[in-house]
Design an enzyme around this catalytic site. Sequence first.
Site, PDB file in Angstrom:
ATOM      1  N   SER A  72       0.890  -1.172  -0.040  1.00  0.00           N
ATOM      2  CA  SER A  72       0.141  -0.036  -0.149  1.00  0.00           C
ATOM      3  C   SER A  72       0.881   1.099  -0.050  1.00  0.00           C
ATOM      4  CB  SER A  72      -0.875  -0.038   1.349  1.00  0.00           C
ATOM      5  OG  SER A  72      -1.431   1.036   1.469  1.00  0.00           O
TER       6      SER A  72
ATOM      7  N   TYR B 180      -1.381  -0.237  10.513  1.00  0.00           N
ATOM      8  CA  TYR B 180      -1.881  -1.154   9.297  1.00  0.00           C
ATOM      9  C   TYR B 180      -0.631  -0.822   8.429  1.00  0.00           C
ATOM     10  CZ  TYR B 180      -3.512  -0.985   4.567  1.00  0.00           C
ATOM     11  OH  TYR B 180      -3.665  -1.255   3.449  1.00  0.00           O
TER      12      TYR B 180
ATOM     13  N   LYS C  91       2.259  -3.598   6.558  1.00  0.00           N
ATOM     14  CA  LYS C  91       2.568  -3.727   5.036  1.00  0.00           C
ATOM     15  C   LYS C  91       4.115  -3.593   5.072  1.00  0.00           C
ATOM     16  CE  LYS C  91      -1.802  -4.149   3.517  1.00  0.00           C
ATOM     17  NZ  LYS C  91      -1.938  -5.460   2.436  1.00  0.00           N
TER      18      LYS C  91
ATOM     19  N   ASN D 223     -14.235   4.598   3.528  1.00  0.00           N
ATOM     20  CA  ASN D 223     -13.615   5.120   2.438  1.00  0.00           C
ATOM     21  C   ASN D 223     -14.596   5.908   1.627  1.00  0.00           C
ATOM     22  OD1 ASN D 223     -11.951   2.022   2.436  1.00  0.00           O
ATOM     23  ND2 ASN D 223     -10.741   3.993   2.546  1.00  0.00           N
TER      24      ASN D 223
END
Length: 296
Positions: A85, A109, A113, A159
């Site tokens: 990401s 988060y 990643k 989102n």
Amino acid sequence: MLERLCALTGAEIRFEPLDLRNREALEALLAEARVDAVVHFAGLKAVGESVEKPLLYYENNVGGTIALLQAMAAHGVRSLVFSSSATVYGDPERLPIPEDHALRPTNPYGKSKLMIEHLLADHAASDPAFRYAALRYFNPIGAHPSGRIGEDPRGIPNNLLPFVAQVAVGKLPALKVFGNDYATSDGTGVRDYIHVMDLARGHVAALDYLSRKKHSITCNLGAGRGYSVLEVVKAFERASGRKVPLEFAARRAGDVAASYADPSLAAARLGWKAALDIDAMCRDVWRWQSQNPHGY
Ligand code: UFG
């Protein structure tokens, strides 16, 4: 959703839900099927939740990937495409963001990643036959153009696009625009939106690269241009013919003003470029949302 995918593509897809942390089940699957490469999309992805439950994010995202890599190694599967990401960059120091930008994710988060990117690199260094593509997604939106496969988040969407679509279809009363005092053209946040169909093509290009080139790559998947929240809302109104009521609200904690990719590495190495614009993205989201007002 898998049934719809099979019907659309004519492909025979076996759907075996399993928890990646379950090594035994993974091993059984890899022992039975002939697998040339794995595309690893699985993971938790809500920034706020990751701040509240960091151990869950590390266990699920990082732990799941370790189990997957161990099972792949045990069964001689040595190609992996991983959903990374743009969040690994943290607050951008320069725009557009190239891959060699500093990596400073600001939440568990994003850190999960980045940890996975590190463990992929270490694993590849230890096993010359293993190779991977870590694809740093910017903001994927859109739906399959048939209107049969789309994004159906549980509860209130986090989102922008699913939220806007649910306002347009009448499920939610108004969009809250998080901040109108950023240093951007109209004061609202700017992001690099990318159509999921382009993103899907990016994965095919990455698989092709891994089979041809036999070495690993980490690259951005973005369109290389940003749209503000208000520009996205206008595009959605054009695509849907509906008004999207909005109100301005405080900035959302952890949001950055602007983020968009330098997509030149993917173009040079994978031969991949985003082709679909914001109007196509909004049109396809609207087709999905209006044909499936209650989701799946
Ligand atoms: N926004 C609103 N109102 C909303 C939702 C979003 O104004 O109800 C704004 C945000 O403030 C931001 C823009 O719309 O300016 C986009 O927000 P999203 O939540 O859609 O996307 P983010 O850029 O925050 O996050 C996405 C992914 C993350 C990933 C990140 C990478 O959801 O998983 O991109 O940069 F980490």
